[in-house]
Design an enzyme around this catalytic site. Structure first.
Site, PDB file in Angstrom:
ATOM      1  CG  ASP A  14      34.124 -97.510  74.120  1.00 20.96           C
ATOM      2  OD1 ASP A  14      34.854 -97.464  73.893  1.00 20.96           O
ATOM      3  OD2 ASP A  14      33.394 -96.868  72.345  1.00 20.96           O
ATOM      4  CG  ASN A 157      35.854-102.692  62.886  1.00 16.56           C
ATOM      5  OD1 ASN A 157      37.039-101.683  61.889  1.00 16.56           O
ATOM      6  ND2 ASN A 157      35.066-103.002  63.377  1.00 16.56           N
ATOM      7  CG  HIS A 234      33.195-104.502  68.004  1.00 12.35           C
ATOM      8  ND1 HIS A 234      34.032-105.451  67.596  1.00 12.35           N
ATOM      9  CD2 HIS A 234      32.585-103.846  67.509  1.00 12.35           C
ATOM     10  CE1 HIS A 234      32.715-105.716  65.927  1.00 12.35           C
ATOM     11  NE2 HIS A 234      32.044-104.907  65.839  1.00 12.35           N
ATOM     12  CG  ASP A 235      34.860-101.183  72.910  1.00 15.47           C
ATOM     13  OD1 ASP A 235      35.741-101.649  72.226  1.00 15.47           O
ATOM     14  OD2 ASP A 235      34.478 -99.636  72.778  1.00 15.47           O
TER      15      ASP A 235
HETATM   16  C1  BDR Z   1      35.727-101.375  68.293  1.00 17.38           C
HETATM   17  O1  BDR Z   1      35.784-100.250  66.951  1.00 17.38           O
HETATM   18  C2  BDR Z   1      35.067 -99.036  67.905  1.00 17.38           C
HETATM   19  O2  BDR Z   1      34.130 -98.139  66.911  1.00 17.38           O
HETATM   20  C3  BDR Z   1      34.249 -99.406  69.106  1.00 17.38           C
HETATM   21  O3  BDR Z   1      34.290 -98.852  70.362  1.00 17.38           O
HETATM   22  C4  BDR Z   1      35.226-100.718  69.336  1.00 17.38           C
HETATM   23  O4  BDR Z   1      36.365-100.209  70.390  1.00 17.38           O
HETATM   24  C5  BDR Z   1      35.560-102.013  66.909  1.00 17.38           C
HETATM   25  O5  BDR Z   1      36.481-102.585  66.255  1.00 17.38           O
HETATM   26 CA    CA Z   2      35.731 -98.461  71.767  1.00 17.54          CA
END
Ligand code: BDR
Ligand code: CA
Length: 324
Positions: A14, A157, A234-235
């Site tokens: 983030d 995940n 990811h974000d």
């Molecule tokens: C998402 O899960 C969170 O741990 C990360 O910030 C991301 O938004 C990825 O799966």
């Molecule tokens: Ca996140």
């Protein structure tokens, strides 16, 4: 210029996503709303406040929202993001408080004030967004676009079936996906390819204070707990998509969120085979990784330059005060 509200749970990726948004002239951040997720709401809000001051946009509201899921006990991802939520980063504590009010009202009011203009991007559990669409269903008409980082049509995940942001609050995600708008879902199928490799981290290392205090500690901490050739950021993918939608291929689909499965709770069941059904989502299927990093690192470069300018100004001011 695209105006955005970021609903988030910082969180290492983030933080990297917020830095990209701030460094991109294509985006204007109208507000940051926080939700309990990777760590507690208290910590995600403290982290958003620290980032806002460190990155230098103190005028943008940070508004706290929901501490935990609608119906379930709170889960977190402190094992991945560290106890603080920001790994080993070295950001000074914030001096400015969050805004008064609740994230849900901020989302509603901001979208109502600019109908059709503001993009809402959700990079944490979807609790705030679900409450917003329940409290004011016209949010779905007012949003220019709603983009999330979450879900997966391959594997999860948090569990083998579910991605963290959906698994943390499946009922909220189910509300959001059935609210009558089109959710742009950038999921693990895309974000797992966006790895901060050694070469990427070397570029970050050359970014002065931004690199040393934020980017590199983020990437290294995240890297310790993930496998492959570096951590998946990811974000950041959701923000990159807003800046340049051609980076990510998307396909229309019908997405349903599993809320009752014993082993599959929080799974996003994605059907690309629409038949005569209208899609409720545009689902990311692939990403142009070299172009993604080119865009992201050049935005980070901009932020790094601003940070160095601030440092130079601060030492100049100290010298004046001390009569040097
Ligand atoms: C998402 O899960 C969170 O741990 C990360 O910030 C991301 O938004 C990825 O799966
Ligand atoms: Ca996140």
């Amino acid at each position: 210029m695209r105006r955005i509200v970021i609903d988030c749970d910082p969180g290492i990726d983030d933080a990297l996503a917020i830095t990209l948004a701030h460094g991109s002239p294509e985006l204007e951040i109208l507000g940051i709303t926080t939700v309990g997720g990777n760590v507690s709401l208290e910590k995600t809000t403290a982290n958003a406040l620290k980032l806002r001051e460190f990155l230098g946009f103190p005028e943008v509201p940070v508004v706290p929202g929901s501490p935990g899921a609608l119906l379930r006990s709170r889960v977190d991802a402190a094992d991945v993001h560290g106890d603080s939520g920001l790994g080993d980063t070295r950001l000074p504590p914030a001096t400015l408080p969050p805004s008064d009010g609740h994230a849900v009202d901020f989302i509603i009011e901001t979208l109502a004030a600019h109908p059709g203009e503001v993009t809402l991007v959700g990079i944490g559990p979807l609790t705030n967004v679900a409450l917003a669409v329940r409290k004011e269903p016209r949010v779905t008409e007012w949003a220019r676009e709603f983009v999330i980082l979450g879900g997966s049509y391959t594997r999860g995940n948090f569990t083998p079936a579910a991605e963290f942001n959906i698994a943390a609050d499946p009922e909220a995600a189910a509300i959001v996906f059935t609210a009558g708008w089109t959710v742009t879902m950038i999921g693990l199928d895309v974000s797992r390819s966006a790895l901060a490799t050694g070469a990427v981290v070397d570029r970050m290392r050359a970014m002065g204070r931004l690199g040393a205090d934020l980017l590199v500690p983020c990437a290294e901490f995240y890297g310790m707990v993930t496998a492959d050739d570096g951590p998946a950021v990811h974000d950041v993918c959701a923000i990159a998509y807003l800046i340049d939608p051609t980076l990510i291929e998307i396909q229309p689909a019908v997405v349903e969120v599993e809320t009752v499965g014993r082993f599959t709770s929080g799974m996003t069941v994605v059907d690309f085979d629409l038949g005569d059904r209208a899609p409720n989502a545009l689902v990311g299927t692939s990403i142009d990784v070299p172009r993604f990093w080119e865009l992201t690192l050049s935005a980070y470069d901009q932020v790094a330059r601003q940070c160095e300018g601030v440092v130079a100004l601060e030492s100049c001011q100290e010298a004046v005060v001390e009569g040097r």
